[in-house]
Design an enzyme around this catalytic site. Structure first.
Site, mmCIF file in Angstrom:
data_model
loop_
_atom_site.group_PDB
_atom_site.id
_atom_site.type_symbol
_atom_site.label_atom_id
_atom_site.label_comp_id
_atom_site.label_asym_id
_atom_site.label_seq_id
_atom_site.Cartn_x
_atom_site.Cartn_y
_atom_site.Cartn_z
ATOM 1 N N CYS A 1 -28.227 -2.460 -26.581
ATOM 2 C CA CYS A 1 -28.152 -1.189 -25.861
ATOM 3 C C CYS A 1 -27.097 -1.381 -24.790
ATOM 4 O O CYS A 1 -27.087 -2.423 -24.119
ATOM 5 C CB CYS A 1 -29.505 -0.851 -25.224
ATOM 6 S SG CYS A 1 -29.442 0.525 -24.065
ATOM 7 N N THR A 2 -26.194 -0.420 -24.641
ATOM 8 C CA THR A 2 -25.055 -0.630 -23.735
ATOM 9 C C THR A 2 -25.438 -0.687 -22.260
ATOM 10 O O THR A 2 -24.622 -1.056 -21.435
ATOM 11 C CB THR A 2 -23.949 0.427 -23.963
ATOM 12 O OG1 THR A 2 -24.550 1.653 -24.362
ATOM 13 C CG2 THR A 2 -22.987 -0.018 -25.022
ATOM 14 N N HIS A 3 -26.673 -0.330 -21.929
ATOM 15 C CA HIS A 3 -27.113 -0.492 -20.537
ATOM 16 C C HIS A 3 -27.427 -1.951 -20.192
ATOM 17 O O HIS A 3 -27.371 -2.344 -19.036
ATOM 18 C CB HIS A 3 -28.401 0.300 -20.277
ATOM 19 C CG HIS A 3 -28.186 1.714 -19.876
ATOM 20 N ND1 HIS A 3 -27.816 2.693 -20.766
ATOM 21 C CD2 HIS A 3 -28.299 2.326 -18.667
ATOM 22 C CE1 HIS A 3 -27.728 3.848 -20.128
ATOM 23 N NE2 HIS A 3 -28.014 3.654 -18.855
ATOM 24 N N ASP B 1 -20.860 8.028 -25.641
ATOM 25 C CA ASP B 1 -22.189 7.439 -25.467
ATOM 26 C C ASP B 1 -23.151 8.547 -25.070
ATOM 27 O O ASP B 1 -22.736 9.632 -24.659
ATOM 28 C CB ASP B 1 -22.137 6.357 -24.378
ATOM 29 C CG ASP B 1 -23.500 5.682 -24.164
ATOM 30 O OD1 ASP B 1 -24.169 5.372 -25.163
ATOM 31 O OD2 ASP B 1 -23.904 5.510 -23.008
ATOM 32 N N SER B 2 -24.437 8.223 -25.153
ATOM 33 C CA SER B 2 -25.465 9.191 -24.766
ATOM 34 C C SER B 2 -25.465 9.432 -23.258
ATOM 35 O O SER B 2 -26.083 10.379 -22.790
ATOM 36 C CB SER B 2 -26.832 8.682 -25.202
ATOM 37 O OG SER B 2 -27.043 7.391 -24.660
ATOM 38 N N TYR C 1 -30.874 9.229 -25.852
ATOM 39 C CA TYR C 1 -30.980 9.468 -27.288
ATOM 40 C C TYR C 1 -32.057 8.586 -27.912
ATOM 41 O O TYR C 1 -32.605 8.896 -28.957
ATOM 42 C CB TYR C 1 -29.651 9.124 -27.984
ATOM 43 C CG TYR C 1 -28.522 10.115 -27.784
ATOM 44 C CD1 TYR C 1 -28.599 11.140 -26.850
ATOM 45 C CD2 TYR C 1 -27.360 9.998 -28.557
ATOM 46 C CE1 TYR C 1 -27.532 12.028 -26.679
ATOM 47 C CE2 TYR C 1 -26.309 10.880 -28.404
ATOM 48 C CZ TYR C 1 -26.384 11.890 -27.462
ATOM 49 O OH TYR C 1 -25.335 12.755 -27.306
ATOM 50 N N GLY C 2 -32.320 7.462 -27.280
ATOM 51 C CA GLY C 2 -33.153 6.412 -27.894
ATOM 52 C C GLY C 2 -34.587 6.791 -28.179
ATOM 53 O O GLY C 2 -35.271 6.124 -28.948
ATOM 54 N N GLU D 1 -30.245 1.725 -14.417
ATOM 55 C CA GLU D 1 -29.692 2.875 -13.695
ATOM 56 C C GLU D 1 -30.139 2.925 -12.233
ATOM 57 O O GLU D 1 -29.480 3.553 -11.413
ATOM 58 C CB GLU D 1 -30.049 4.172 -14.424
ATOM 59 C CG GLU D 1 -29.354 4.264 -15.761
ATOM 60 C CD GLU D 1 -29.264 5.673 -16.310
ATOM 61 O OE1 GLU D 1 -29.915 6.584 -15.752
ATOM 62 O OE2 GLU D 1 -28.525 5.855 -17.290
ATOM 63 N N CYS E 1 -22.820 3.977 -28.226
ATOM 64 C CA CYS E 1 -24.271 4.142 -28.205
ATOM 65 C C CYS E 1 -24.864 3.423 -29.414
ATOM 66 O O CYS E 1 -24.543 3.759 -30.556
ATOM 67 C CB CYS E 1 -24.599 5.632 -28.262
ATOM 68 S SG CYS E 1 -26.341 6.004 -28.405
ATOM 69 N N ASN E 2 -25.709 2.426 -29.157
ATOM 70 C CA ASN E 2 -26.329 1.680 -30.253
ATOM 71 C C ASN E 2 -27.216 2.569 -31.115
ATOM 72 O O ASN E 2 -27.318 2.381 -32.324
ATOM 73 C CB ASN E 2 -27.168 0.525 -29.708
ATOM 74 C CG ASN E 2 -26.343 -0.674 -29.319
ATOM 75 O OD1 ASN E 2 -26.105 -1.571 -30.111
ATOM 76 N ND2 ASN E 2 -25.869 -0.690 -28.076
ATOM 77 N N THR E 3 -27.864 3.555 -30.479
ATOM 78 C CA THR E 3 -28.761 4.444 -31.215
ATOM 79 C C THR E 3 -27.963 5.271 -32.239
ATOM 80 O O THR E 3 -28.364 5.401 -33.400
ATOM 81 C CB THR E 3 -29.523 5.361 -30.232
ATOM 82 O OG1 THR E 3 -30.258 4.543 -29.325
ATOM 83 C CG2 THR E 3 -30.466 6.290 -30.954
#
Length: 272
Positions: free
Chosen positions: A191-193, A16-17, A48-49, A159, A79-81
């Site tokens: 988005c994984t967040h 992931d980013s 990355y987004g 975060e 990472c979805n991006t």
């Protein structure tokens, strides 16, 4: 180019980013408890987004190369991006190893649960601008209407641990108002967040909307694929994930706890 034989004991590589992809690690551990996991979080170059496609594709290549040193039996792009803009790069770098992206898995699950054929997607700027979710969803069902909204401030809110904070609620209300009147029945957390904010997002959109966590979706897909190919890990105990990061930010321990609900294991610093 030397080829190695993958065995069921080989690890699953996940990248992931940054730390968001730990939601994928958690989902894999929940449904595949005996798998060894190598996780690389590119904490030096996150996010990355907001970057260009050229840069994202370059990073995807490098991130995959780092995981390939560990001879994984499968690579999961958390990472979805990267899933949106560079899955082909990952597949090429991985050779014969299957590579799964959170985006395809999330799109599939959303299509299978949506009854009204109206799906909302939230994600980073790059993911939303790429239109990759809408394309993946419409490839599976051309009649589905997709509404997408970039929610860049959700990442820093997650975060900061602002999972139930008045400021976060205000921002969620602002972003998610985009879906008013579109009568979506399904919302993809692209988005994984975002699973960290899932409770708050759910309260903001209301109880009638099914929320799709792309981390859970890709974990289910991974299990199916490993089972089909006879590659499920069989070890009895749950191994701790091996964590690689490109930078050890001061917040790392706190973020790990937030995403994983446990204290951070040993972390290895790698150069990118």
């Amino acid at each position: 180019m030397h080829h190695h034989k993958n065995t069921p004991e080989s690890p699953i590589g996940i990248f992931d980013s940054g730390v968001g992809g730990l939601t994928v690690v958690r989902a894999i551990q929940a449904i595949l408890p005996s798998e060894r996991i190598i996780y690389f979080g590119d904490t030096a170059r996150v996010p990355y987004g907001s970057k260009s496609q050229v840069t994202i594709r370059k990073y995807a290549q490098e991130d995959t190369a780092i995981l390939m040193r560990y001879q994984p039996k499968m690579i999961i792009v958390a990472c979805n991006t990267v899933s949106a803009l560079a899955l082909d790069v990952v597949r090429k770098a991985g050779g014969s190893i299957p590579a799964l992206g959170v985006l395809e898995a999330g799109a599939e699950l959303a299509v299978s649960v949506s009854r009204q054929k109206r799906i909302g997607v939230i994600g980073t700027q790059a993911t939303v601008c790429s239109n990759a979710y809408a394309c993946a969803i419409n490839e599976l069902d051309p009649d589905i209407e997709v509404h997408s909204k970039a929610c860049p401030l959700f990442v820093p809110l997650a975060e900061e641990g602002f999972t139930d904070h008045p400021a976060a609620r205000l921002i969620a209300g602002e972003y998610l108002r985009e879906f008013d009147g579109h009568e979506i029945d399904t919302l993809v957390l692209g988005c994984t967040h975002y699973p960290i904010l899932r409770g708050m997002i759910g309260q903001t959109v209301g109880p009638g909307i099914r929320i799709i966590d792309s981390a859970e979706a890709v974990a289910r897909r991974a299990k199916e694929l490993l089972a089909e190919t006879g590659m499920l890990g069989m070890s009895g105990e749950t191994p701790r994930p091996h964590l690689l990061v490109s930078d050890l930010p001061q917040k790392f321990g706190m973020l790990y706890r937030l995403f994983m609900g446990s204290d951070v294991p040993d972390v290895e610093l790698v150069d990118v």
